[in-house]
Design an enzyme around this catalytic site. Structure first.
Site, PDB file in Angstrom:
ATOM      1  N   HIS A 256     -82.100   6.994   6.773  1.00  0.00           N
ATOM      2  CA  HIS A 256     -81.423   7.592   5.623  1.00  0.00           C
ATOM      3  C   HIS A 256     -82.407   7.816   4.482  1.00  0.00           C
ATOM      4  O   HIS A 256     -83.538   7.334   4.495  1.00  0.00           O
ATOM      5  CB  HIS A 256     -80.275   6.687   5.156  1.00  0.00           C
ATOM      6  CG  HIS A 256     -80.713   5.369   4.597  1.00  0.00           C
ATOM      7  ND1 HIS A 256     -80.047   4.709   3.602  1.00  0.00           N
ATOM      8  CD2 HIS A 256     -81.768   4.563   4.901  1.00  0.00           C
ATOM      9  CE1 HIS A 256     -80.658   3.578   3.314  1.00  0.00           C
ATOM     10  NE2 HIS A 256     -81.697   3.454   4.091  1.00  0.00           N
TER      11      HIS A 256
ATOM     12  N   HIS B 169     -72.564   7.479  -0.132  1.00  0.00           N
ATOM     13  CA  HIS B 169     -73.838   7.392   0.600  1.00  0.00           C
ATOM     14  C   HIS B 169     -73.574   7.519   2.092  1.00  0.00           C
ATOM     15  O   HIS B 169     -72.553   7.027   2.593  1.00  0.00           O
ATOM     16  CB  HIS B 169     -74.547   6.075   0.307  1.00  0.00           C
ATOM     17  CG  HIS B 169     -75.930   5.999   0.876  1.00  0.00           C
ATOM     18  ND1 HIS B 169     -76.952   6.843   0.497  1.00  0.00           N
ATOM     19  CD2 HIS B 169     -76.470   5.194   1.836  1.00  0.00           C
ATOM     20  CE1 HIS B 169     -78.050   6.549   1.171  1.00  0.00           C
ATOM     21  NE2 HIS B 169     -77.778   5.557   1.993  1.00  0.00           N
TER      22      HIS B 169
ATOM     23  N   CYS C 225     -79.255  11.801   0.551  1.00  0.00           N
ATOM     24  CA  CYS C 225     -78.645  11.210   1.745  1.00  0.00           C
ATOM     25  C   CYS C 225     -77.883  12.232   2.594  1.00  0.00           C
ATOM     26  O   CYS C 225     -78.119  12.352   3.793  1.00  0.00           O
ATOM     27  CB  CYS C 225     -77.735  10.054   1.355  1.00  0.00           C
ATOM     28  SG  CYS C 225     -76.295  10.517   0.367  1.00  0.00           S
TER      29      CYS C 225
END
Length: 478
Positions: free
Chosen positions: A453, A441, A388
């Site tokens: 993402h 994240h 990420c």
């Protein structure tokens, strides 16, 4: 667990018995009677009321079995998501440990450079001090001073020699002080360099441990994904048997149900987030209004004393303004055509001020969009696999902004904003608490509630709703 042999066998037995009893019930219902008959034209026994009741109960059990299998599928998806979530956390913990190790190494390099410079300075001061000592003995000894008194040609020569001796002594003291100071600095910098090196070594060990933990979490997530995938395949096959449809059709139906459920959850989360943002904006406006209202009364209190000078309005000879000079204002109608140019400002409102994120936002989004479909891999930052923070770091690098390969640091090194301020190119974060240190994240916001993402192990880089999973907790602008 749904894949237990006993439960599976029970469901299959129940389903077969249900099918048989449904057939029997159909025969009974087809006869139009709710009672059993003693004989049949074919010589077969006619189903009794008990048979019909059992068939109806079996049909109800069958319906319950379908719901149970679907519930098991939901639990399997949640377990899969939980495993991926744990792996993502471990991945970002590794990124954080690796980032801290890099910082510690840089600190150690700088500290060692300072220590080296201090040691060189000590050597230089030592050499200067030694040279000064030599000169003091050559030029300013007491013997030379005495001979100067005896052999001096005159008072001026004596004064010159005496001054030289004093200057030499001062230089010696000054050089010694400089040497002592340089030695103290060298000692401090050496200690600092040693401590920095120890911290760097500790950070390296922590990064290695975090890497091992991330690898273990990824392996466990992969194994769980494989096991859950196998269990889901068995559940869907069972669901197909219970519903009397093909496995492919059961897969399609289940996939559609899961997508609809995810979309509904995302819509609900987005609606709630919008309500919260609206409430936050209204409360902020109210606070600003109250703050603006507070200062206004205080100035009004100061003008009130000014009311006392109002007698100065003695110049009530207001007739002076009343004179015919008012005819001069009548000339103002002539300037009235000048307001005509005012329409020219109207085109200016379309000024594209909204691109506040920075000129690099478009480049960052274009880069991220080009990676859609590429696999997730923990610790990866391209060129063909990503995690990420690796994806967002590389995306914004194309936009001219350097971001660490660590979600927490990306947040702390960016400008914090609210959900209501989101613009394309901004970063969206998820954390386990209200503390930014819990972030694990990050995604790139692309507008219209969408993000790009690298989700987790087993999922490729994708563009989807910002609320596909759960509502984000932090927002920032690089």
């Amino acid at each position: 667990m749904p894949d237990a042999p006993l439960a599976h066998a029970r469901r299959r037995t129940t389903s077969r018995w249900a099918s048989a009893c449904v057939l029997v019930a159909g025969l009974a219902v087809g006869g139009g009677h709710g009672v059993a008959f003693a004989d049949d034209h074919d010589g077969r026994e006619v189903p009794s009321e008990a048979d019909v009741a059992r068939a109806e109960q079996a049909a109800a059990d069958k319906g319950r079995d379908v719901a149970a299998v679907q519930a098991d599928l939901i639990r399997a998806d949640l377990a899969l998501e939980s495993a991926g979530d744990a792996a993502a956390r471990a991945s970002e913990e590794f990124n954080g440990a690796r980032w801290r190790a890099e910082q510690a190494r840089e600190d150690a390099r700088q500290a060692e450079a300072a220590a080296t410079s201090a040691r060189a300075d000590v050597e230089a001061q030592r050499q200067l001090y030694a040279d000064t000592v030599v000169r003091s003995y050559e030029e300013a000894s007491q013997v030379q001073g005495l001979s100067a008194v005896v052999e001096a040609d005159g008072i001026e020569s004596l004064i010159d020699r005496t001054v030289t001796i004093a200057h030499t002594s001062d230089a010696l003291d000054s050089q010694y002080d400089a040497f002592v100071a340089a030695s103290a600095v060298a000692e401090v910098t050496a200690t600092t360099a040693t401590q920095a090196a120890e911290r760097a070594a500790t950070a390296e060990r922590e990064a290695a441990a975090a890497r091992d933990a991330a690898e273990a979490a990824q392996a466990q997530a992969g194994a769980q994904a494989e096991a859950i995938g196998s269990a889901k395949a068995g559940l869907i096959a069972e669901l197909a048997e219970l519903q009397g449809i093909s496995v492919r059709l059961a897969e399609k139906r289940q996939s559609a149900l899961e997508e609809a459920a995810a979309a509904a959850a995302a819509a609900a989360a987005q609606a709630q987030a919008e309500v919260d943002a609206q409430a936050e904006a209204e409360s902020q406006e109210q606070e600003e209004g109250e703050q603006e209202a507070k200062p206004t009364p205080t100035p009004t209190a100061t003008p009130t004393p000014m009311a006392t000078p109002t007698p100065m309005a003695m110049p009530t000879p207001t007739p002076t303004p009343t004179p015919t000079p008012t005819s001069t204002p009548t000339a103002t109608p002539t300037p009235t055509p000048t307001p005509a140019p005012t329409p020219t400002p109207t085109p200016t409102p379309p000024t594209p001020t909204p691109p506040t994120p920075s000129t690099g936002a478009d480049a960052a989004i274009a880069f991220a969009r080009a990676q859609v479909g590429e696999p997730y891999r923990y610790g990866a930052a391209g060129p063909d696999a990503w995690d990420c923070s690796g994806l967002t770091s590389a995306a914004w690098a194309t936009g001219g902004v350097s971001l660490p390969h660590y979600s927490v640091a990306q947040y702390t090194q960016s400008t914090r904003i609210t959900a209501a301020q989101l613009a394309p190119g901004d970063l969206v974060f998820w954390g386990s608490s209200s503390n930014p240190s819990s972030i694990y994240h990050v995604a790139l916001y692309v507008g219209d509630g969408q993000i790009i993402h690298a989700p987790r192990t087993g999922r490729d880089v994708s563009q989807e709703s910002m609320y596909y999973w759960r509502a984000p907790t932090f927002f920032a602008r690089p």
